[in-house]
Design a protein around this motif. Structure first.
Motif, mmCIF file in Angstrom:
data_model
loop_
_atom_site.group_PDB
_atom_site.id
_atom_site.type_symbol
_atom_site.label_atom_id
_atom_site.label_comp_id
_atom_site.label_asym_id
_atom_site.label_seq_id
_atom_site.Cartn_x
_atom_site.Cartn_y
_atom_site.Cartn_z
ATOM 1 N N VAL A 170 -1.713 -5.286 3.115
ATOM 2 C CA VAL A 170 -3.050 -4.982 3.637
ATOM 3 C C VAL A 170 -3.263 -3.467 3.568
ATOM 4 O O VAL A 170 -2.360 -2.704 3.898
ATOM 5 N N HIS A 171 -4.451 -3.058 3.114
ATOM 6 C CA HIS A 171 -4.791 -1.628 3.122
ATOM 7 C C HIS A 171 -5.527 -1.349 4.422
ATOM 8 O O HIS A 171 -6.744 -1.492 4.523
ATOM 9 N N VAL A 172 -4.746 -0.961 5.430
ATOM 10 C CA VAL A 172 -5.237 -0.908 6.805
ATOM 11 C C VAL A 172 -6.227 0.245 7.016
ATOM 12 O O VAL A 172 -5.924 1.391 6.681
ATOM 13 N N PHE A 173 -7.377 -0.074 7.553
ATOM 14 C CA PHE A 173 -8.432 0.907 7.868
ATOM 15 C C PHE A 173 -8.905 1.691 6.637
ATOM 16 O O PHE A 173 -9.513 2.751 6.761
ATOM 17 N N GLY A 174 -8.590 1.184 5.447
ATOM 18 C CA GLY A 174 -8.989 1.860 4.218
ATOM 19 C C GLY A 174 -7.908 2.763 3.641
ATOM 20 O O GLY A 174 -8.071 3.299 2.545
ATOM 21 N N PHE A 175 -6.771 2.924 4.347
ATOM 22 C CA PHE A 175 -5.662 3.729 3.807
ATOM 23 C C PHE A 175 -4.869 2.893 2.812
ATOM 24 O O PHE A 175 -4.324 1.845 3.196
ATOM 25 N N PRO A 176 -4.762 3.333 1.565
ATOM 26 C CA PRO A 176 -3.976 2.554 0.614
ATOM 27 C C PRO A 176 -2.517 2.421 1.073
ATOM 28 O O PRO A 176 -1.894 3.407 1.457
ATOM 29 N N ALA A 177 -2.014 1.201 1.069
ATOM 30 C CA ALA A 177 -0.597 0.973 1.370
ATOM 31 C C ALA A 177 0.240 1.543 0.222
ATOM 32 O O ALA A 177 -0.308 1.975 -0.794
ATOM 33 N N GLN A 178 1.561 1.538 0.357
ATOM 34 C CA GLN A 178 2.441 2.060 -0.709
ATOM 35 C C GLN A 178 2.521 1.011 -1.815
ATOM 36 O O GLN A 178 3.560 0.413 -2.093
ATOM 37 N N ILE A 179 1.403 0.850 -2.484
ATOM 38 C CA ILE A 179 1.187 -0.339 -3.292
ATOM 39 C C ILE A 179 1.939 -0.304 -4.630
ATOM 40 O O ILE A 179 2.365 -1.337 -5.130
ATOM 41 N N ILE A 180 2.160 0.888 -5.177
ATOM 42 C CA ILE A 180 2.926 0.964 -6.428
ATOM 43 C C ILE A 180 4.381 0.570 -6.155
ATOM 44 O O ILE A 180 4.986 -0.211 -6.899
ATOM 45 N N GLU A 181 4.910 1.079 -5.046
ATOM 46 C CA GLU A 181 6.281 0.755 -4.652
ATOM 47 C C GLU A 181 6.391 -0.730 -4.284
ATOM 48 O O GLU A 181 7.379 -1.398 -4.606
#
Ligand code: PLP
Length: 404
Positions: A170-181
């Motif tokens: 989930v990208h909480v509050f609009g902050f990108p999660a560590q999605i590449i990792e």
């Protein structure tokens, strides 16, 4: 660290008011409120009423989908009736079946877990990391190593005997999660990634929009989101097959034909109505301006809070652009209990003065219907949740909004 590192509620409220001004007598300042001023919303909705095209087909639905592709870079966008439905459809299309487990973080809106449960599948909670508040790639890998075994090519949770079939960050509050990792970990375990980007329209990690790192991602256009269609959601994907199946299943799995009713699967009636899409088009045309103003609002909050000890405005994680859907405060005192007590005092004081601050959600693993779900250690989530509180974040609060 001492008691002195906890800031006073009065000082926090002063910093907020310094940025957004005072609320008018009798009015409150909400967290994120819809605003159609200066857009073509009236004209587009009128077109629906004038033409009679108010329901689940029409030019505004296709135009909204096209605009979503343009602003996110997605190859396909499928507009549906809300964000929960978007998640449920995405999970179904990538093959989640009753009795399967889907990994997700405990810090999210309840819809993330509900969408899994709606399919008869089981949420499996794994911890977050504190720079983005999103799923931790390290915790994810550790949990999969700890609980899984591969049997005949199928990844099983040894403790429950169920298949683990997908990762749902989930990208909480609009902050990108560590999605590449996270994608690296998911790839290594051959698990598909479905992103809950409900809050992240306009958020990017490097040059990829949130929701486009894995198989499929979802958005929400609920009334409190960055742009709203009243109620609404969408799937984003670069995968032709997933797009085709999702579109088909969202329209009762009806085979295209001028008159005959032939349906080849158990489908849903999930499509977004034209009326709602008209609102979406009107606002997405204003998206970039809104994003710029929200960046400025967040920068002003960061500035206003830089002088206070013991509290910070959550910054964009490295390499990311956040839409700053919510501006989030974090109490940095070492003791989460003390942070929670201070947060309660702040909430009470703020509500007295008409500022509708909100704490982060209750952790999903603590809700009665999800307490017995499988979970790894959730130490970071337990430490972070009591510290976090959202403050008014509507772009209308900034003086550059310029519309009344
Ligand atoms: C809003 C939201 C949803 C669900 O969207 P609805 O349109 O309200 O169904 C899902 N996940 C998150 C993180 C959300 O914020």
């Amino acid at each position: 660290m001492s008691f002195a590192s906890i800031p006073k509620s009065e000082d926090i409220l002063r910093a907020i008011h310094h940025v957004v001004g005072q609320s008018d007598r009798g009015h409150t300042i909400g967290l994120h409120e819809p605003d159609f001023s200066g857009t073509q919303a009236w004209a587009y909705v009128k077109d629906c009423l004038d033409t009679g095209w108010v329901s689940t087909a029409g030019i505004w639905v296709s135009r909204f989908e096209k605009e979503l592709c343009t602003v996110t870079g997605a190859k396909h966008a499928i507009a549906v009736s809300n964000g929960t439905v978007a998640l449920r459809l995405a999970l179904h299309v990538i093959g989640v079946k009753p009795g399967d487990e889907v990994v997700l973080p405990p810090l999210s809106f309840v819809a993330t877990a509900n969408a899994i449960a709606h399919l008869g599948a089981v949420p499996h909670f794994v911890d977050v990391e504190n720079s983005s508040l999103g799923l931790s790639p390290t915790a994810l890998n550790a949990q999969l190593e700890k609980v899984t075994e591969r049997k005949d090519g199928v990844l099983l949770n040894r403790e429950t005997g169920r298949r683990i079939v997908a990762i749902l960050p989930v990208h909480v509050f609009g902050f990108p999660a560590q999605i590449i990792e996270l994608r690296k970990v998911a790839d290594a375990w051959q698990l598909p990634l479905v992103e809950d980007a409900a809050e992240a329209l306009g958020s990017w990690r490097e040059d990829i929009h949130c929701g486009l790192f894995g198989a499929v991602g979802t958005l929400s256009f609920n009334g409190n989101k960055l742009i709203t269609t009243g109620g609404g959601g969408a799937l984003l994907t670069n995968n032709d097959e997933i797009a085709k199946n999702a579109r088909h299943l969202s329209t009762t799995a009806k085979q295209q034909h001028p008159w005959s009713f032939h349906h080849d699967a158990v489908g849903w009636n999930d499509r977004m109505p034209n009326l709602n899409a008209a609102l979406g088009v009107a606002q997405i045309e204003d998206l970039n301006r809104r994003l710029k103003i929200k960046q400025k609002l967040a920068k002003e909050y960061i500035q206003a809070f830089s002088k206070l000890d013991g509290i910070e405005v959550l910054p964009e994680p490295p390499g990311c652009k956040s839409n700053y859907w919510m501006v989030t405060l974090r109490f940095t005192t070492p003791d989460p209990g003390a942070a929670n007590a201070q947060r309660l005092r702040l909430l009470e004081k703020a509500h007295e003065t008409g500022l509708l601050l909100r704490p982060i959600w209750s952790s999903l693993n603590e809700l009665p219907m999800y307490t017995s779900c499988p979970a790894g250690p959730l130490l970071v989530a337990e430490d972070q949740a009591p510290r976090l509180i959202n403050i008014p974040s509507s772009p209308q609060l900034h003086n550059e909004w310029g519309r009344t």
